[in-house]
Design a protein around this motif. Structure first.
Motif, mmCIF file in Angstrom:
data_model
loop_
_atom_site.group_PDB
_atom_site.id
_atom_site.type_symbol
_atom_site.label_atom_id
_atom_site.label_comp_id
_atom_site.label_asym_id
_atom_site.label_seq_id
_atom_site.Cartn_x
_atom_site.Cartn_y
_atom_site.Cartn_z
ATOM 1 N N UNK A 267 2.575 -5.364 -0.780
ATOM 2 C CA UNK A 267 3.548 -4.369 -1.242
ATOM 3 C C UNK A 267 4.879 -4.453 -0.508
ATOM 4 N N UNK A 268 4.885 -4.993 0.735
ATOM 5 C CA UNK A 268 6.106 -4.938 1.554
ATOM 6 C C UNK A 268 6.803 -6.287 1.734
ATOM 7 N N UNK B 236 -2.101 3.436 -2.774
ATOM 8 C CA UNK B 236 -1.953 2.453 -1.712
ATOM 9 C C UNK B 236 -1.423 3.119 -0.455
ATOM 10 N N UNK B 237 -1.190 2.302 0.574
ATOM 11 C CA UNK B 237 -0.777 2.818 1.882
ATOM 12 C C UNK B 237 0.493 3.648 1.808
ATOM 13 N N UNK B 238 1.558 3.104 1.184
ATOM 14 C CA UNK B 238 2.843 3.814 1.139
ATOM 15 C C UNK B 238 2.790 5.021 0.208
ATOM 16 N N UNK B 239 2.037 4.909 -0.894
ATOM 17 C CA UNK B 239 1.883 6.041 -1.806
ATOM 18 C C UNK B 239 1.222 7.220 -1.117
ATOM 19 N N UNK B 240 0.251 6.906 -0.264
ATOM 20 C CA UNK B 240 -0.430 7.957 0.494
ATOM 21 C C UNK B 240 0.540 8.643 1.448
ATOM 22 N N UNK C 261 10.270 -6.801 0.055
ATOM 23 C CA UNK C 261 11.323 -5.997 0.682
ATOM 24 C C UNK C 261 11.787 -6.628 1.993
ATOM 25 N N UNK C 262 10.857 -7.188 2.762
ATOM 26 C CA UNK C 262 11.195 -7.821 4.031
ATOM 27 C C UNK C 262 12.124 -9.017 3.799
ATOM 28 N N UNK C 263 11.785 -9.837 2.797
ATOM 29 C CA UNK C 263 12.621 -11.005 2.486
ATOM 30 C C UNK C 263 14.009 -10.558 2.040
#
Length: 686
Positions: free
Chosen positions: A477-478, A106-110, A481-483
């Motif tokens: 995915x995020x 995914x985006x963050x894994x990359x 975490x935002x909450x």
């Protein structure tokens, strides 16, 4: 020559090493004949802080804002330098022919892997492992079909853009607000409009004024009669008048309409819908649900990749359906017919065009070991698996009968369903069916019901997730975490399953830029990130736009004449500098901290209750901070005790000491009197 595989976490690296036969365990990696597997701890690197770019940016001053680095740089996180150095040394080994990125797909894994390779200046060939489950079979197939890392360059650029945009907006706006209003205030590209969504619902509730209303309700043998225009009135007299008029009339069945309706099983869960359902059904937070499904994926290996935004499956996955059914057959008591056929009835679920990086959540081919799952993991696994199993059942079919009832000059409808095929739906207890004929007269029950109009409820976590998804705030995915961040910085509070905005959160929304509060602007930015990910937009163009936005937002705050009231500031004085004390909530409890930035005084608001018991009344004693340090005090009998030094505490008994004491007390002691001595020598005779 060997492959160097970089996993995201040690636990994943361990699984990869086992499958790839890298059996030799080192401190920072596993090694085998043809493979070395190392790992990160999530992110090993982060963007540099302002003071790392320019010395003057270390000072919190309006004169230094906005901070706009010409080029963003990365630096190691303090606790991960050792692992990073080990990866650097591995990349420099002469027997390494290529690197395989095996971080989360995914985006963050990359971003995790690309930053590592960028920091260690690796220039060799790079391939990508892209899998949607962590089973041995999936890992083997993934390594048999590794892809060139270049295929995922746009995904990396999108992740970079997200990180740099958050730096530009978050740090600049937060600093400007903190300097302008003299208190630690935090704003962000996604967190601020998310907070605004909760506040918007609160304002609707606050402006709501309840009104009494009167409804004329009609029914026949428990079946409600409805009309296009509900009979709802603001005055009781009007409702009673309508009721009296209707009671004079005879209800006659004038028409019967029959329609067969077919309802297919719902599509699979994506992460956001799963979080919504788990919150509604079990009260789980979005973060807890994500952690549970991540454990099912990563540790137990019984579900597919969790951070998905798709509800569909690729067509090439259909061949694995029977194997997945067999894996769950025992625990879900599947019938032989479904197992033998193993054919998905809900064909819409297979759609290559609607599968993004990952497909919908489904069980893997690994049979679950229920004894190893926690109760909460089992709940989430059941949700995912039952939704998956519904795909194999035929649609729910029912004959919908609509009777048109004429009462005076008004038409009413009476509806009922006759189940033809239960399909995927569970049986429900329903009202007994009616058998009506045309022109039949019906004795209708009519009553006036009084009620008060009710406001909308506060947003639950599931509803907030739905709003975030609607406005493209964050990614699956995020969002959790935002909450959690909004809760941790005390802008949001959980009240049961609902959210309330704190006084500080309300104030922030009045102080921060109006455009940052509106979700439409952030929604537009998120759509730009998606375009970068698909190669339809350049990262550099987006970052230039973010720099202009940061400049505009900071200028607005500088020119603002709004006033700020610190609700956490108390009338209590600091004993060290006489400054006013501010209440601060932490995980360890509520503290008083000095509002003077030069002073570091801090103490608990409420006394900390210890596990140490009072020797007199045996109640738990509290810890009191005195001039000579902390001590125990009993609040019941005012007894005080010194807190023993850690070194002075009794050491744990060693096994050798334990054996010596056991030997000592197991030896026979001399008899205390002649009678006891005689008993010792007494033997029973046959």
């Amino acid at each position: 020559m060997k492959q160097l595989v970089i996993a995201e976490k040690p636990s994943v690296a361990s699984d990869l090493a086992r499958v790839l036969h890298a059996k030799e365990k080192k401190k920072h990696y596993y090694e085998g004949k043809s493979t070395i597997v190392t790992w990160g701890y999530g992110h090993l690197l982060t963007l540099k802080m302002p003071e790392d770019y320019k010395k003057e940016w270390k000072t919190w001053s309006m004169d230094t804002l906005p901070m706009l680095p010409k080029q963003f740089l990365i630096q190691p996180l303090p606790k991960t330098k050792g692992q990073l150095q080990a990866i650097r040394q591995l990349c420099q080994r002469k027997d390494i022919k290529e690197v395989v990125i095996a971080t989360d797909a995914g985006r963050e894994g990359e971003l995790v892997a690309r930053w590592i390779l960028q920091y260690v200046r690796y220039k060799g060939p790079v391939k990508r492992l892209w899998i949607s489950s962590q089973t041995d079979k999936a890992i083997k197939e993934g390594f048999a079909h590794l892809k060139p890392a270049k295929m995922y360059d746009d995904l990396f650029y999108s992740a970079q853009a997200r990180s740099e945009a958050d730096w530009l907006i978050g740090l600049n706006v937060s600093r400007a607000l903190t300097i302008q209003y003299g208190d630690q205030l935090s704003a962000g590209r996604v967190q601020t409009p998310t907070l605004a969504l909760v506040r918007k619902r609160e304002k609707e509730i606050e402006s709501f004024r309840p009104k009494e209303q009167f409804t004329v309700e009609l029914s026949y043998q428990g079946h409600p009669l409805t009309s296009r225009k509900p009979l709802v009135f603001s005055k009781k007299e009007t409702a009673e008048k309508v009721k009296a008029q209707l009671q004079k009339e005879t209800a006659v069945v004038k028409e019967k309409k029959v329609k067969v309706k077919k309802q297919w099983a719902p599509l699979l869960y994506d992460l956001t819908e799963l979080q919504q359902v788990a919150n509604q059904r079990y009260g789980f937070s979005a973060k807890k649900t994500l952690n549970l499904v991540q454990s099912l994926y990563e540790h137990h290996k019984i579900v597919s990749y969790p951070r998905t935004d798709s509800k569909y499956l690729p067509t090439d996955l259909e061949s694995s359906m029977k194997e997945r059914l067999q894996a769950v057959a025992k625990e879900f008591s599947l019938s032989g017919t479904i197992l033998q056929k193993g054919k998905v009835q809900q064909r819409k679920v297979f759609n290559d065009q609607k599968v993004s990086d990952h497909y919908g959540l489904i069980p893997t081919e690994v049979a679950p070991n229920i004894s190893r799952l926690s109760q909460d993991e089992w709940k989430i696994y059941q949700l995912i698996t039952k939704r998956f199993l519904n795909l194999f059942y035929p649609p729910y079919e029912a004959e919908e009968q609509t009777f048109v009832i004429l009462l005076g000059d008004q038409n009413f409808q009476l509806k009922q369903e006759k189940v033809l095929e239960q399909g995927w739906k569970e049986k429900e207890e329903g009202v007994s069916s009616l058998h009506l004929s045309l022109n039949q007269e019906l004795p209708i029950q009519i009553k006036v019901v009084s009620s008060m109009t009710k406001p909308k409820s506060r947003l639950t976590e599931g509803q907030l997730l739905a709003q975030m998804e609607k406005h493209h705030l964050g990614t699956p995915a995020t969002r959790a975490e935002i909450i959690e961040k909004l809760v941790n910085i005390q802008y949001l509070e959980r009240q049961g399953r609902e959210f309330i905005v704190t006084p500080k959160g309300k104030q922030l929304l009045t102080l921060v830029n109006e455009s940052l509060v509106r979700p439409e602007l952030t929604e537009e930015w998120e759509l730009h990130l998606q375009k970068i990910e698909k190669g339809k937009e350049k990262k550099e163009q987006f970052i230039q736009k973010m720099k202009k936005e940061a400049t505009r937002l900071v200028t607005e705050i500088k020119q603002s004449e709004k006033e700020y009231k610190d609700f956490a500031l108390t009338t209590k004085k600091c004993p060290e500098c006489s400054g006013r004390l501010r209440e601060k909530k932490t995980k360890q409890g509520v503290f008083y901290v000095c509002s003077n930035p030069e002073c570091h005084y801090k103490r608990r608001k409420d006394l900390k209750v210890s596990n140490h018991r009072c020797p007199q009344c045996h109640k738990k004693m509290v810890i009191v901070e005195g001039e000579k340090g902390a001590y125990f005090k009993c609040q019941s009998c005012s007894l005080t005790e010194k807190i023993p030094d850690k070194k002075a505490k009794k050491q744990k008994m060693t096994k050798q000491e334990e054996r010596r004491l056991m030997k000592k007390y197991s030896e026979k002691a001399p008899a205390e009197n002649p009678f006891a001595s005689a008993l010792e020598n007494f033997q029973v005779q046959d």
